[in-house]
Scaffold this motif. Sequence first.
Motif, PDB file in Angstrom:
ATOM      1  N   ALA A 139       0.833  -1.205   0.000  1.00 22.41           N
ATOM      2  CA  ALA A 139       0.000   0.000   0.000  1.00 22.41           C
ATOM      3  C   ALA A 139       0.865   1.253   0.000  1.00 22.41           C
ATOM      4  O   ALA A 139       0.611   2.198  -0.752  1.00 22.41           O
ATOM      5  CB  ALA A 139      -0.915  -0.004   1.223  1.00 22.41           C
ATOM      6  N   HIS A 140       1.897   1.254   0.821  1.00 24.77           N
ATOM      7  CA  HIS A 140       2.751   2.433   0.925  1.00 24.77           C
ATOM      8  C   HIS A 140       3.582   2.636  -0.338  1.00 24.77           C
ATOM      9  O   HIS A 140       3.771   3.768  -0.798  1.00 24.77           O
ATOM     10  CB  HIS A 140       3.663   2.309   2.151  1.00 24.77           C
ATOM     11  N   VAL A 141       4.097   1.537  -0.920  1.00 16.33           N
ATOM     12  CA  VAL A 141       4.893   1.654  -2.144  1.00 16.33           C
ATOM     13  C   VAL A 141       4.025   2.143  -3.299  1.00 16.33           C
ATOM     14  O   VAL A 141       4.437   3.030  -4.067  1.00 16.33           O
ATOM     15  CB  VAL A 141       5.556   0.300  -2.495  1.00 16.33           C
ATOM     16  N   ILE A 142       2.826   1.591  -3.438  1.00 13.90           N
ATOM     17  CA  ILE A 142       1.929   1.998  -4.526  1.00 13.90           C
ATOM     18  C   ILE A 142       1.582   3.478  -4.414  1.00 13.90           C
ATOM     19  O   ILE A 142       1.628   4.230  -5.403  1.00 13.90           O
ATOM     20  CB  ILE A 142       0.654   1.136  -4.526  1.00 13.90           C
ATOM     21  N   MET A 143       1.241   3.934  -3.211  1.00 11.91           N
ATOM     22  CA  MET A 143       0.890   5.343  -3.031  1.00 11.91           C
ATOM     23  C   MET A 143       2.108   6.243  -3.236  1.00 11.91           C
ATOM     24  O   MET A 143       1.991   7.345  -3.782  1.00 11.91           O
ATOM     25  CB  MET A 143       0.282   5.561  -1.649  1.00 11.91           C
ATOM     26  N   THR A 144       3.286   5.773  -2.811  1.00 12.57           N
ATOM     27  CA  THR A 144       4.512   6.557  -3.020  1.00 12.57           C
ATOM     28  C   THR A 144       4.810   6.695  -4.501  1.00 12.57           C
ATOM     29  O   THR A 144       5.194   7.777  -4.980  1.00 12.57           O
ATOM     30  CB  THR A 144       5.697   5.897  -2.303  1.00 12.57           C
ATOM     31  N   GLU A 145       4.642   5.599  -5.260  1.00  8.71           N
ATOM     32  CA  GLU A 145       4.852   5.653  -6.710  1.00  8.71           C
ATOM     33  C   GLU A 145       3.906   6.656  -7.357  1.00  8.71           C
ATOM     34  O   GLU A 145       4.309   7.421  -8.246  1.00  8.71           O
ATOM     35  CB  GLU A 145       4.639   4.265  -7.315  1.00  8.71           C
ATOM     36  N   LYS A 146       2.655   6.665  -6.915  1.00  9.93           N
ATOM     37  CA  LYS A 146       1.691   7.617  -7.466  1.00  9.93           C
ATOM     38  C   LYS A 146       2.125   9.051  -7.182  1.00  9.93           C
ATOM     39  O   LYS A 146       2.070   9.924  -8.063  1.00  9.93           O
ATOM     40  CB  LYS A 146       0.301   7.361  -6.868  1.00  9.93           C
ATOM     41  N   LEU A 147       2.567   9.307  -5.939  1.00 12.04           N
ATOM     42  CA  LEU A 147       2.962  10.661  -5.557  1.00 12.04           C
ATOM     43  C   LEU A 147       4.224  11.110  -6.290  1.00 12.04           C
ATOM     44  O   LEU A 147       4.398  12.307  -6.582  1.00 12.04           O
ATOM     45  CB  LEU A 147       3.178  10.731  -4.045  1.00 12.04           C
ATOM     46  N   LEU A 148       5.122  10.155  -6.592  1.00 15.47           N
ATOM     47  CA  LEU A 148       6.371  10.483  -7.288  1.00 15.47           C
ATOM     48  C   LEU A 148       6.202  10.501  -8.808  1.00 15.47           C
ATOM     49  O   LEU A 148       7.138  10.851  -9.529  1.00 15.47           O
ATOM     50  CB  LEU A 148       7.470   9.479  -6.907  1.00 15.47           C
ATOM     51  N   GLY A 149       5.026  10.091  -9.276  1.00 14.46           N
ATOM     52  CA  GLY A 149       4.786  10.075 -10.713  1.00 14.46           C
ATOM     53  C   GLY A 149       5.527   8.967 -11.441  1.00 14.46           C
ATOM     54  O   GLY A 149       5.856   9.118 -12.629  1.00 14.46           O
ATOM     55  N   LEU A 150       5.781   7.862 -10.763  1.00 17.25           N
ATOM     56  CA  LEU A 150       6.517   6.749 -11.362  1.00 17.25           C
ATOM     57  C   LEU A 150       5.559   5.727 -11.953  1.00 17.25           C
ATOM     58  O   LEU A 150       4.421   5.581 -11.496  1.00 17.25           O
ATOM     59  CB  LEU A 150       7.407   6.068 -10.314  1.00 17.25           C
ATOM     60  N   ASN A 151       6.042   5.012 -12.959  1.00 13.77           N
ATOM     61  CA  ASN A 151       5.246   3.969 -13.602  1.00 13.77           C
ATOM     62  C   ASN A 151       5.589   2.624 -12.976  1.00 13.77           C
ATOM     63  O   ASN A 151       6.684   2.090 -13.211  1.00 13.77           O
ATOM     64  CB  ASN A 151       5.540   3.938 -15.101  1.00 13.77           C
TER      65      ASN A 151
END
Length: 281
Positions: free
Chosen positions: A25-37
């Motif tokens: 959950a934390h990695v997915i949300m972090t990726e979204k916030l960082l704009g990563l694919n």
Amino acid sequence: MNTLHVLILALVQGFGELLPVSSSAHVIMTEKLLGLNPSAPEMTMLLVMLHTGTMFAVIAYFWRSWGRTYFASPEAFRRNGLNVVVATGATGVVGLALLHLIKALVAKNRPDFEIEELFGNTKIIAAGLATAGLLILYSSRSAKAKGGEVTGLSALLIGAVQGLCLPFRGLSRSGATISAGLSLGVGRRFAEQFSFALAVVLTPVVVAKEAYRLFKTPAAASAIHTGDAWTLVLPSLLGMSLSFAAGLVALRWLSDWLETDRWYLFGFYCLAASLLVLVLG
């Protein structure tokens, strides 16, 4: 993806994987916030290596305590090894049954359906976090410092609970399995040791699955063919080292809160994180 991204994701994964708060959950949300694919080959490779780093952290942290319990004698090794096998078998049965059920209900048995398609669904993540939080709060009332050891029946039930966690991002594996053990009367230290023994068995399977998915992608195949594979590997090695270090700190934190009656605080954190995911999602 730059070095700062690797650092952030390694710390998030290292702490989230081993604390009962759901790393996915934390990695997915972090990726979204960082704009990563998250589907990019370099991201998949990084997550594979981050999982590997936290697995080594678990082995390093628990090696001595497992030596005093699981490897104390041939009889202890057989008994505890059988419990791990029983729990892992239950995980496989429940996990596969859930996968087929989800495929039938959600994807209408679509042949190309993969469970990863649901991993970015913030409503599922929020529900998983809330469920983990409630489990932790409930189990904190049952936590006993000097409870019993893991039995065949409790191993079966803990393994089944672990199987429930596999398809759902947000439902923390460590949080759910430790909570199950505590609720069944297993002592805090025994529940913690058993939960992470199961993680050491399960993680290589997860790593192998993700690695297979990575090397099937055209971009990864092209990198290997052109000799540019190091562009995938080098950042991932850095991330693995950082996740290993963060994992050791996280395990010390988890043990301290579990043994000093602060386990319930992780439950409140999961509930708060669930609300935050809904807001940000």
